[in-house]
Every structure is written in C-alpha cells, then in structure tokens.
Design a protein around this motif. Structure first.
Motif, PDB file in Angstrom:
ATOM      1  N   ASN A 160      -0.519  -9.943  35.345  1.00 43.03           N
ATOM      2  CA  ASN A 160      -1.107  -9.808  34.011  1.00 43.03           C
ATOM      3  C   ASN A 160      -1.216  -8.345  33.632  1.00 43.03           C
ATOM      4  N   ALA A 195      -3.946  -6.426  28.615  1.00 40.94           N
ATOM      5  CA  ALA A 195      -4.506  -7.625  29.240  1.00 40.94           C
ATOM      6  C   ALA A 195      -4.634  -8.725  28.199  1.00 40.94           C
ATOM      7  N   PHE A 196      -5.029  -8.336  26.962  1.00 41.05           N
ATOM      8  CA  PHE A 196      -5.136  -9.275  25.852  1.00 41.05           C
ATOM      9  C   PHE A 196      -4.558  -8.613  24.597  1.00 41.05           C
ATOM     10  N   TYR A 245     -12.386  -4.761  28.391  1.00 45.62           N
ATOM     11  CA  TYR A 245     -11.320  -5.699  28.027  1.00 45.62           C
ATOM     12  C   TYR A 245     -11.814  -6.742  27.024  1.00 45.62           C
ATOM     13  N   ASP A 262     -11.909 -17.069  35.436  1.00 42.84           N
ATOM     14  CA  ASP A 262     -10.506 -16.870  35.090  1.00 42.84           C
ATOM     15  C   ASP A 262      -9.706 -16.548  36.340  1.00 42.84           C
ATOM     16  N   THR A 265      -6.797 -13.387  34.220  1.00 38.34           N
ATOM     17  CA  THR A 265      -7.228 -13.320  32.814  1.00 38.34           C
ATOM     18  C   THR A 265      -6.849 -14.547  31.998  1.00 38.34           C
ATOM     19  N   VAL A 266      -6.627 -15.665  32.635  1.00 38.71           N
ATOM     20  CA  VAL A 266      -6.473 -16.943  31.938  1.00 38.71           C
ATOM     21  C   VAL A 266      -7.686 -17.799  32.314  1.00 38.71           C
ATOM     22  N   ASN A 280      -7.197 -17.519  25.647  1.00 42.31           N
ATOM     23  CA  ASN A 280      -5.970 -17.720  26.434  1.00 42.31           C
ATOM     24  C   ASN A 280      -4.712 -17.554  25.588  1.00 42.31           C
ATOM     25  N   SER A 283      -4.025 -13.897  25.983  1.00 42.38           N
ATOM     26  CA  SER A 283      -3.974 -13.354  27.341  1.00 42.38           C
ATOM     27  C   SER A 283      -2.536 -13.166  27.810  1.00 42.38           C
TER      28      SER A 283
END
Length: 337
Positions: A160, A195-196, A245, A262, A265-266, A280, A283
C-alpha cells in the motif's frame, strides 16, 4: 506458574551403604526432598547437612541430572500449545503463540512478538517468490529481526502507498522494504502513491496507468503477504491512525461504519465484512479478494487491545498464519466466535 518436583520416597530401592555413588545419591535425594518438598532454602539445607551452600547446589543439580528429581511447570491457565490449538480450531489458521511475561508493556510485547514472527516467516520465503509487505508499527519492529536467507529471483513488493498530506512517506515505508529485500537478497518494488487518494475517481484513473499496473500485477502474483493489524484503539497505535493519514471526518466515518481495524489500509468490521466502507474506495491497499488469493497470509498481532481488530481480520479470511502473544490470544478467544 507453579513449580513441582516428583521425588522417589524413602522406601525406594536401596544400594549398598558403603558405595560412594550410594552416598551421593542419598545426599542428593535428601537435599532435594528438603528443597522441593519442605521449601527449605539452600542455606538452611547446608546447615542441616553440615556442608556448604555450593555443595547443596551441586547435589540439587545432580538430583536433576540423574532423574531423582523431575521438574514440571504447571500453568494454571491455558498453555501456549492449548491456546494455539484453540485459535487454530476456531479460525482455521496456523497459530504461533508467543509466551507472555506479565510485567511487559505493550511496546515490549510487540518487540518480543516481532522477533518471533521474523524467525517464523523465514521458511515461507523461497526463491522466485513474490512477497507482499505492508508498512506499519508492527512491520517496522519485525523488519529489525529478519533472519538472513539468500534467495534467487525473489521480489518484495509494497502492498500500500505511504504518502499523505504531510509527507511522501517514502523514508518510512522504504526502510521496511529495504530490510526485507536485504534479508532475502530480493528485488524491491515500492509503491509511490498516497495511502489514500482524495477522490475515488483519482484512484480509478491511476489504476489504469501502466507503471501502477506493474505493481498491482506483482501483488496479484504474491505467494506470501506479510502484515500487521491496524487498530485505532491499540495501546501502541497503528501508524496509519497517528501519521496524518486520516482526518477527523475520516475517523468519524470509520466509527459510524463500525470499523474495528485494517490490513494494509483496507478496513473491515468485526464480522469481517467491508462492504459500504467509503474509505476503502480511496485506499491504495489490496482488496480483500487479492489478499485471500495469496497462499501464505502471514499476520502478526501484539497486545490485547488489538483483539477486536484481529478478530475482524480472521473473520474476513485474511489470515492463514498468525503470530500472536498469549494475552492477545486469550482476549481473542474471550470475544467468542
């Protein structure tokens, strides 16, 4: 834990009194009976036998070595093996429970578990493998203890992105990746994306870029995925929750959608579901379907405060190998199926 010793009684078979071996055995047996059955100190035994403390110590060692004394450790709670069996039976995963020392704080426990996990991972990494690695507090600790195992044609790929509004995150994630690559003589493929994303549409467009597709295709070929369990409630907070984040609206959204943790990061809920979790869609971590397709899904979790997050990952089918400390294993089992 309590210690017990099994000792032969005074009516055991006798040997000739004049034998030096006999005298040593009898003296060792008497010292052992006084020490283990009557709880006398070695100094008190030395006075009673009219000898030195060092001689008593040698007699007790002789009693253990020759089988006059058999030490057993009785755990009043579940043993590590019983915990491993219970977790494995409930969730269908290969489980390694790291013995717990009660006076360690959660950071120290994480260090112990990370060391154990690094050694347990080694046999799973083979030549020509693709190893996916998530970044985070757990993987940072684990990466410091990786055993050296030369391989050929192996690739370590970042699972990720690590950038956020404050930093590109390259130094943090790159150091973890570098350590994994160095341990296994593997090529390293970083994932230089946020990350997002701010918008789900941006992610959709980026995922069509050939440079990004190359990393995503590598992830799809993973035979090993290595990750910790993120949890906003952990005593050692996951980096994704403390490193700029997520903003307050993101955290509020996760709370409203009953998110407990998570993986890369999901996010997911305690029952393992992830449908309808808006974050998500933005992500850059691998979808749960991608993770579930990996043969070895190696999860490391330390600290009872991560039990709910770990339960969600297990219910989601994201784990095949689990390394966890005793206290967390007990907290996990106490939550029920």
């Amino acid at each position: 834990m309590s210690r017990s010793a099994t000792l032969p009684g005074p009516s055991g078979a006798a040997v000739p009194a004049q034998s030096p071996a006999s005298r040593r055995q009898r003296e060792a047996l008497l010292a052992a009976q006084l020490y283990y059955l009557q709880d006398l100190t070695m100094d008190a035994i030395a006075r009673e036998l009219r000898t030195s403390r060092s001689t008593v110590s040698r007699l007790l060692a002789f009693a253990r070595e020759t089988g006059l004394v058999q030490i057993q450790i009785a755990d009043p709670l579940e043993s590590s093996a019983e915990l491993e069996s219970a977790v494995a039976q409930r969730y269908g995963v290969r489980t390694h429970v790291v013995p717990h020392v009660s006076n360690l704080n959660e950071a120290e426990t994480l260090d112990r578990v990370s060391m154990y996990a690094a050694r347990t991972l080694t046999p799973l990494v083979t030549s020509n493998a693709v190893v996916g690695v998530a970044w985070g507090s757990t993987l940072t600790a684990m990466s410091r203890y990786l055993n050296r195992k030369p391989t050929h044609g192996t690739t370590v790929v970042q699972l990720n992105g690590a950038a956020n509004t404050q930093t590109m995150g390259l130094g943090y994630a790159s150091e973890i990746m570098r350590r994994f690559g160095a341990a296994y003589d593997a090529a390293v493929e970083e994932f230089p994306v946020p990350a997002f994303f701010d918008r789900a549409e941006t992610k959709r467009l980026m995922w069509q870029e050939r440079s990004v597709r190359r990393v995503l295709d590598l992830q799809a070929d993973m035979s090993v995925a290595v990750f910790g369990v993120g949890s906003v409630h952990a005593d050692v907070p996951s980096h994704v929750y403390t490193g700029s984040y997520l903003d307050s609206a993101d955290l509020r959204s996760l709370g409203e959608q009953r998110v407990v943790g998570d993986v890369a990061t999901v996010f997911y809920r305690e029952d393992g579901s992830s449908e309808g979790i808006a974050l998500n869609e933005r992500s850059t971590g691998p979808d749960h379907e991608v993770v579930r397709a990996v043969e070895h899904r190696f999860c490391v979790a330390a600290g009872p405060s991560k039990a709910r997050g770990l339960r969600g990952a297990l219910n989601a089918g994201l784990v095949t190998e689990l390394v966890v400390d005793e206290a967390t294993a007990r907290a996990l089992l106490a939550l029920g199926a």
